[in-house]
Design a protein around this motif. Structure first.
Motif, PDB file in Angstrom:
ATOM      1  N   ARG A 151     -29.014 -56.924  -4.217  1.00  0.00           N
ATOM      2  CA  ARG A 151     -29.971 -55.884  -4.594  1.00  0.00           C
ATOM      3  C   ARG A 151     -30.310 -55.021  -3.381  1.00  0.00           C
ATOM      4  N   PRO A 152     -29.605 -53.919  -3.180  1.00  0.00           N
ATOM      5  CA  PRO A 152     -29.921 -53.044  -2.044  1.00  0.00           C
ATOM      6  C   PRO A 152     -31.233 -52.297  -2.267  1.00  0.00           C
ATOM      7  N   ALA A 153     -31.839 -51.853  -1.174  1.00  0.00           N
ATOM      8  CA  ALA A 153     -33.070 -51.072  -1.258  1.00  0.00           C
ATOM      9  C   ALA A 153     -32.777 -49.728  -1.917  1.00  0.00           C
ATOM     10  N   HIS A 154     -33.677 -49.314  -2.822  1.00  0.00           N
ATOM     11  CA  HIS A 154     -33.519 -47.982  -3.404  1.00  0.00           C
ATOM     12  C   HIS A 154     -34.700 -47.076  -3.091  1.00  0.00           C
ATOM     13  N   ARG A 202     -35.207 -58.525 -13.799  1.00  0.00           N
ATOM     14  CA  ARG A 202     -33.772 -58.651 -14.013  1.00  0.00           C
ATOM     15  C   ARG A 202     -32.985 -57.579 -13.268  1.00  0.00           C
ATOM     16  N   SER A 203     -33.588 -56.396 -13.114  1.00  0.00           N
ATOM     17  CA  SER A 203     -32.901 -55.290 -12.440  1.00  0.00           C
ATOM     18  C   SER A 203     -33.558 -54.883 -11.128  1.00  0.00           C
ATOM     19  N   PHE A 204     -34.881 -54.998 -11.061  1.00  0.00           N
ATOM     20  CA  PHE A 204     -35.625 -54.502  -9.908  1.00  0.00           C
ATOM     21  C   PHE A 204     -36.434 -55.618  -9.258  1.00  0.00           C
ATOM     22  N   GLN A 262     -32.792 -52.802  -6.186  1.00  0.00           N
ATOM     23  CA  GLN A 262     -32.222 -52.719  -7.521  1.00  0.00           C
ATOM     24  C   GLN A 262     -30.807 -53.280  -7.559  1.00  0.00           C
ATOM     25  N   VAL A 263     -30.494 -53.981  -8.637  1.00  0.00           N
ATOM     26  CA  VAL A 263     -29.119 -54.382  -8.885  1.00  0.00           C
ATOM     27  C   VAL A 263     -28.295 -53.118  -9.144  1.00  0.00           C
ATOM     28  N   PRO A 264     -27.179 -52.889  -8.462  1.00  0.00           N
ATOM     29  CA  PRO A 264     -26.381 -51.674  -8.688  1.00  0.00           C
ATOM     30  C   PRO A 264     -25.945 -51.561 -10.146  1.00  0.00           C
ATOM     31  N   GLU A 265     -26.034 -50.354 -10.680  1.00  0.00           N
ATOM     32  CA  GLU A 265     -25.618 -50.125 -12.058  1.00  0.00           C
ATOM     33  C   GLU A 265     -25.124 -48.700 -12.223  1.00  0.00           C
ATOM     34  N   TRP A 317     -35.893 -42.482  -0.582  1.00  0.00           N
ATOM     35  CA  TRP A 317     -35.152 -42.901  -1.772  1.00  0.00           C
ATOM     36  C   TRP A 317     -33.676 -42.968  -1.395  1.00  0.00           C
ATOM     37  N   PHE A 318     -33.079 -44.134  -1.562  1.00  0.00           N
ATOM     38  CA  PHE A 318     -31.666 -44.335  -1.255  1.00  0.00           C
ATOM     39  C   PHE A 318     -30.872 -44.157  -2.552  1.00  0.00           C
ATOM     40  N   HIS A 319     -30.151 -43.043  -2.647  1.00  0.00           N
ATOM     41  CA  HIS A 319     -29.455 -42.711  -3.887  1.00  0.00           C
ATOM     42  C   HIS A 319     -28.095 -43.384  -4.000  1.00  0.00           C
ATOM     43  N   ARG A 320     -27.397 -43.480  -2.884  1.00  0.00           N
ATOM     44  CA  ARG A 320     -26.031 -43.987  -2.880  1.00  0.00           C
ATOM     45  C   ARG A 320     -25.793 -44.837  -1.636  1.00  0.00           C
TER      46      ARG A 320
END
Length: 290
Positions: free
Chosen positions: A55-58, A85-87, A109-112, A238-241
């Protein structure tokens, strides 16, 4: 990696005291206080140490509460707000001498997959065509009112190759310019393939030049020239990518407004191939000495 980058990575390698309590070393910034980017990066590192690696930082939202004491370590206490589950959400309080100096909320967040778009990357010359900080900064030494400023600025940038697209604020004191600044940056060496580390390095650098556009709008040179007194108040990212901090990144910064002794700045971090990787917003105290 060189010794300067090794030293920066050592600052981010926090000592774990208890399950959710970490301790980080401090070092003085160019102003003599603890650099705000250091505290923000260490706080993000502390939060990330309590989050699963997938789960990378977003995003992060932070407040600078008190000046940091460079002679004392910083203790970071992490509050596990939520594990969904996602965050995953974390809150971090940084303490020195029994008082909070910094507060951060971070989300992971889990990447999706999802909808994707971005605006166009602004024009900028290639970083290799620009002078290094060691080549640029000595030219402004005559403007600095504090002794040893050039040396301190260069030491603060030894771990990072930072190149100005336009002259920094102390390069044109007394001449108001459009409130926009661009710098290219990358770590001075190859980094491990650890997403949290790359996010922390970008967080560290994001506080170096973000208030420059505020100064440019008024022809002020900043602390080095002595024509303003300033400090960061809050900071959001905010980390977008995914990104790599050891590859060239363009930091495009602007200031839409200043008022009430404060200046607002916005920044966007672009990868060299044109992907918008990070958005940044910060407000800082900008006061004219009397």
């Amino acid at each position: 990696m060189g010794p300067a980058l090794d030293g920066l990575l050592a600052l981010l390698d926090l000592e774990q005291i208890e399950r959710d309590i970490f301790r980080g070393r401090s070092r003085a910034s160019v102003t003599g206080r603890v650099f705000g980017g250091q505290v923000a990066a260490q706080a993000l590192a502390a939060a990330g140490r309590t989050v699963p690696g997938d789960r990378p930082a977003h995003s992060l939202h932070a407040y600078f509460l008190r000046p940091g004491d460079a002679a004392a370590p910083v203790v970071y206490t992490v509050d596990r707000i939520r594990d969904g589950r996602s965050f995953t959400s974390r809150r971090v309080v940084a303490v020195q001498h029994g008082e909070p100096v910094f507060h951060l909320s971070a989300s992971f967040q889990v990447p999706e997959e999802g909808l994707e778009h971005r605006t166009g990357m602004p024009d900028a010359p290639d970083p290799e065509s620009l002078p290094t900080a060691a080549e640029t900064l000595p030219a402004f030494a005559a403007d600095f009112v504090r002794p040893g400023v050039v040396e301190r600025l260069l030491r603060s940038r030894e771990a990072v190759d930072l190149r100005y697209v336009n002259p920094p604020p102390y390069g044109a004191v007394g001449t108001p310019r459009p409130p926009r600044s661009q710098v290219w940056f990358r770590a001075h060496g190859e980094l491990p393939d650890t997403p949290l580390l790359h996010a922390c390095l970008v967080t560290y650098v994001s506080d170096m030049t973000l208030l420059d556009p505020v100064l440019l709008a008024h022809g002020r040179g900043g602390w080095a020239v002595g024509d303003v007194v300033g400090a960061s108040l809050d900071h959001a990212m905010w980390f977008h990518r995914p990104l790599r901090a050891d590859e060239w990144l363009l930091y495009d910064q602007e200031s839409p407004a200043s008022a009430g002794g404060r200046g607002l700045a916005q920044g966007r971090v672009w990868t060299r191939d044109g992907e918008l990787a990070v958005s940044v917003v910060q407000e800082g105290v900008i006061r004219v000495p009397r």
